[in-house]
Design an enzyme around this catalytic site. Structure first.
Site, PDB file in Angstrom:
ATOM      1  N   HIS A 107       0.806  -1.229   0.000  1.00 38.64           N
ATOM      2  CA  HIS A 107       0.000   0.000   0.000  1.00 38.64           C
ATOM      3  C   HIS A 107       0.836   1.276   0.000  1.00 38.64           C
ATOM      4  O   HIS A 107       0.527   2.248   0.682  1.00 38.64           O
ATOM      5  CB  HIS A 107      -0.957   0.007   1.189  1.00 38.64           C
ATOM      6  CG  HIS A 107      -1.989  -1.085   1.154  1.00 38.64           C
ATOM      7  ND1 HIS A 107      -2.507  -1.576  -0.021  1.00 38.64           N
ATOM      8  CD2 HIS A 107      -2.606  -1.765   2.164  1.00 38.64           C
ATOM      9  CE1 HIS A 107      -3.405  -2.513   0.254  1.00 38.64           C
ATOM     10  NE2 HIS A 107      -3.474  -2.662   1.564  1.00 38.64           N
ATOM     11  N   HIS A 181      -9.779   1.873   0.718  1.00 36.24           N
ATOM     12  CA  HIS A 181      -9.653   0.670   1.545  1.00 36.24           C
ATOM     13  C   HIS A 181     -10.759   0.600   2.599  1.00 36.24           C
ATOM     14  O   HIS A 181     -10.501   0.185   3.730  1.00 36.24           O
ATOM     15  CB  HIS A 181      -8.273   0.637   2.207  1.00 36.24           C
ATOM     16  CG  HIS A 181      -7.798  -0.739   2.566  1.00 36.24           C
ATOM     17  ND1 HIS A 181      -8.391  -1.501   3.532  1.00 36.24           N
ATOM     18  CD2 HIS A 181      -6.784  -1.489   2.064  1.00 36.24           C
ATOM     19  CE1 HIS A 181      -7.753  -2.650   3.650  1.00 36.24           C
ATOM     20  NE2 HIS A 181      -6.770  -2.673   2.757  1.00 36.24           N
ATOM     21  N   GLU A 321     -11.635  -3.820  -2.827  1.00 37.08           N
ATOM     22  CA  GLU A 321     -10.644  -2.866  -3.314  1.00 37.08           C
ATOM     23  C   GLU A 321     -10.511  -2.973  -4.837  1.00 37.08           C
ATOM     24  O   GLU A 321      -9.918  -3.922  -5.339  1.00 37.08           O
ATOM     25  CB  GLU A 321      -9.296  -3.125  -2.645  1.00 37.08           C
ATOM     26  CG  GLU A 321      -9.339  -3.107  -1.129  1.00 37.08           C
ATOM     27  CD  GLU A 321      -8.085  -3.720  -0.535  1.00 37.08           C
ATOM     28  OE1 GLU A 321      -6.972  -3.239  -0.855  1.00 37.08           O
ATOM     29  OE2 GLU A 321      -8.202  -4.695   0.234  1.00 37.08           O
TER      30      GLU A 321
END
Length: 356
Positions: A107, A181, A321
């Site tokens: 991420h 997210h 996602e």
């Protein structure tokens, strides 16, 4: 439709001021934070018109940078994993921040976009109202090459659909893969687990992974005849804890990428539908992205309490996602995530709510 309202929310332990935005449309109300361009609350009515907050957040703001990291945040510069923190782009292999087990980049690295304070302004148009967030990412930020300027707009339309519109430009060849997210629980955050939710995914293939959740070499796997077959609505809990080798790698849960049938598109196409039969709430996800990472939150251990005051235990929410595939920079067989100077990265995801 009323204009979005901004107000001070909290100060983080490091002294930074975080503001909160509130806006609504079509009977749905959203709250967002300038920290991480984070969707912190989403009030959605059930079949009787009773609203509930359907996204997980943390009652303690400090946890948004710790145990509740990524909850509802805008994730980047690259969502999901890059194996070994190795990024080959522009003829050079760049070394990225490795923040997962000291081996991989997750991420966007140790200080990804979820940790930043974003500039923001209200957006009000005839067909939508919301907030535009802006962020400048410097060259070599977490090891990524090129300066990057990102704009993300979150807006509700009169039908209560939440659109997320991403745009970005770079000064040098780089990669980009942005997502939100949020963890969803259509019964309401803090109400228990999501194992009774039904999920349908518009995909016939998924990406098997290794023990570090990096996609395995070779072609994707067919979902037919496996616990990954969500081509028809399937309870999330049906195969949880099964002896399927792929689920055993993720503690008996889902944390995998599905390859959407339509691939990358210019306009949002259906990707998934999540339904909670008891409340009637239904979430239809549409996107221009080629992949959908589904994560059923097996790591929740009760250390985070939501606005309801109740602790989040395993499977308290499910993340949908929309994104490119994990480790795409190291996989020439995957759709490219390279952004060249002079080009504009564009991506749109829509969460459309209804109640049966």
């Amino acid at each position: 439709m009323l204009e979005a309202i901004r107000e001070p929310w909290t100060r983080l332990p490091d002294g930074r001021q975080v503001d909160q935005w509130t806006f609504s449309g079509g009977g749905v109300s959203a709250q967002m934070l300038t920290l991480g361009a984070t969707l912190s609350a989403l009030q959605v009515p059930d079949r009787r018109g009773r609203p509930a907050n359907v996204v997980l957040s943390a009652a303690d703001p400090a946890q948004l940078l710790a145990q509740a990291r990524y909850f509802g945040a805008t994730v980047g510069r690259y969502a999901n994993r890059i194996a070994g923190g190795r990024l080959p782009v522009g003829g050079t292999e760049h070394r990225l921040s490795r923040n997962e087990n000291g081996r991989h980049t997750l991420h966007g690295g140790a200080e990804g976009f979820d940790t930043r304070l974003w500039e923001s302004r209200a957006v009000r148009e005839a067909h939508r109202t919301g907030v535009e967030f802006r962020l400048h990412s410097a060259h070599d930020d977490q090891g990524f090459p090129g300066e990057l300027d990102v704009t993300v707009t979150y807006a509700l339309d009169p039908g209560g659909a939440l659109a997320i519109i991403y745009q970005a430009v770079a000064t040098a060849p780089t990669v980009i893969n942005l997502t939100n997210h949020a963890y969803f629980n259509l019964a309401g955050e803090g109400s228990g687990d999501v194992l009774d939710h039904l999920l349908r995914i518009e995909a016939d293939h998924y990406s098997p992974v290794d023990q570090d959740l990096i996609p395995l070499p070779g072609p994707p796997a067919r979902v037919a005849g496996t616990p990954f077959d969500f081509t028809a609505p399937r309870p999330l809990g049906r195969s949880i804890g099964s002896d399927d080798p792929q689920l055993q790698l993720t503690a008996g849960s889902y944390d995998h990428n599905w390859l959407l049938r339509e691939g990358t598109t210019r306009i949002p196409r259906p990707a998934a539908t999540l339904w909670h039969p008891a409340s009637g709430r239904r979430l239809k996800c549409l996107t221009t992205e080629p992949g959908l990472q589904v994560y059923t939150g097996t790591h929740f251990d009760g250390s985070v309490r939501g606005p309801s005051g109740r602790p989040y235990l395993p499977f308290a929410g499910v993340a949908l996602e929309t994104q490119h595939f994990p480790d795409s920079p190291n996989r020439p067989d995957f759709p490219s995530t390279v952004l060249q100077p002079g080009r504009t990265y564009r991506s749109t995801t829509v969460y459309r709510f209804s109640a049966d």
